[in-house]
Design a protein around this motif. Structure first.
Motif, PDB file in Angstrom:
ATOM      1  N   SER A   8       0.381  -1.015  -0.323  1.00 47.83           N
ATOM      2  CA  SER A   8       0.491  -0.133  -0.029  1.00 47.83           C
ATOM      3  C   SER A   8       0.823   1.328  -0.003  1.00 47.83           C
ATOM      4  O   SER A   8      -0.196   2.649   0.283  1.00 47.83           O
ATOM      5  CB  SER A   8      -1.028   0.302   1.326  1.00 47.83           C
ATOM      6  OG  SER A   8      -0.302  -0.361   2.976  1.00 47.83           O
ATOM      7  N   GLN A   9       1.934   1.191   0.180  1.00 48.84           N
ATOM      8  CA  GLN A   9       2.942   2.234   0.270  1.00 48.84           C
ATOM      9  C   GLN A   9       4.656   1.972  -0.498  1.00 48.84           C
ATOM     10  O   GLN A   9       4.726   0.488  -0.038  1.00 48.84           O
ATOM     11  CB  GLN A   9       2.993   2.597   1.206  1.00 48.84           C
ATOM     12  CG  GLN A   9       4.099   2.131   2.707  1.00 48.84           C
ATOM     13  CD  GLN A   9       4.202   2.740   4.133  1.00 48.84           C
ATOM     14  OE1 GLN A   9       2.840   2.721   4.422  1.00 48.84           O
ATOM     15  NE2 GLN A   9       4.799   4.053   4.406  1.00 48.84           N
ATOM     16  N   VAL A  45       2.383   6.949  -0.128  1.00 47.76           N
ATOM     17  CA  VAL A  45       1.712   5.860  -0.767  1.00 47.76           C
ATOM     18  C   VAL A  45       1.161   6.915  -2.443  1.00 47.76           C
ATOM     19  O   VAL A  45       0.069   5.953  -2.578  1.00 47.76           O
ATOM     20  CB  VAL A  45       0.446   6.470  -0.030  1.00 47.76           C
ATOM     21  CG1 VAL A  45       0.418   6.056   1.560  1.00 47.76           C
ATOM     22  CG2 VAL A  45       0.060   7.873  -0.072  1.00 47.76           C
TER      23      VAL A  45
END
Length: 50
Positions: free
Chosen positions: A7-8, A15
């Motif tokens: 997710s990052q 992000v």
């Protein structure tokens, strides 16, 4: 078990991860569709997921 798409960015922590399905005619990873994740902030992180 398949590796999850982060997710990052694991390199810079941003992000801004762009995820795209890539057709077989646009990559050399076999004859199926592939998923490509890339960080648009640092442009260092690029990973392919099958």
């Amino acid at each position: 078990m398949a590796k999850p798409i982060p997710s990052q960015c694991p390199d810079c922590g941003a992000v801004e991860i762009h995820v795209a399905k890539v057709s077989p005619t646009d990559h050399d990873r076999g004859e199926g569709w592939a998923t490509r994740a890339a960080c648009t902030a640092c442009e260092e992180y690029v990973e392919w997921f099958d």
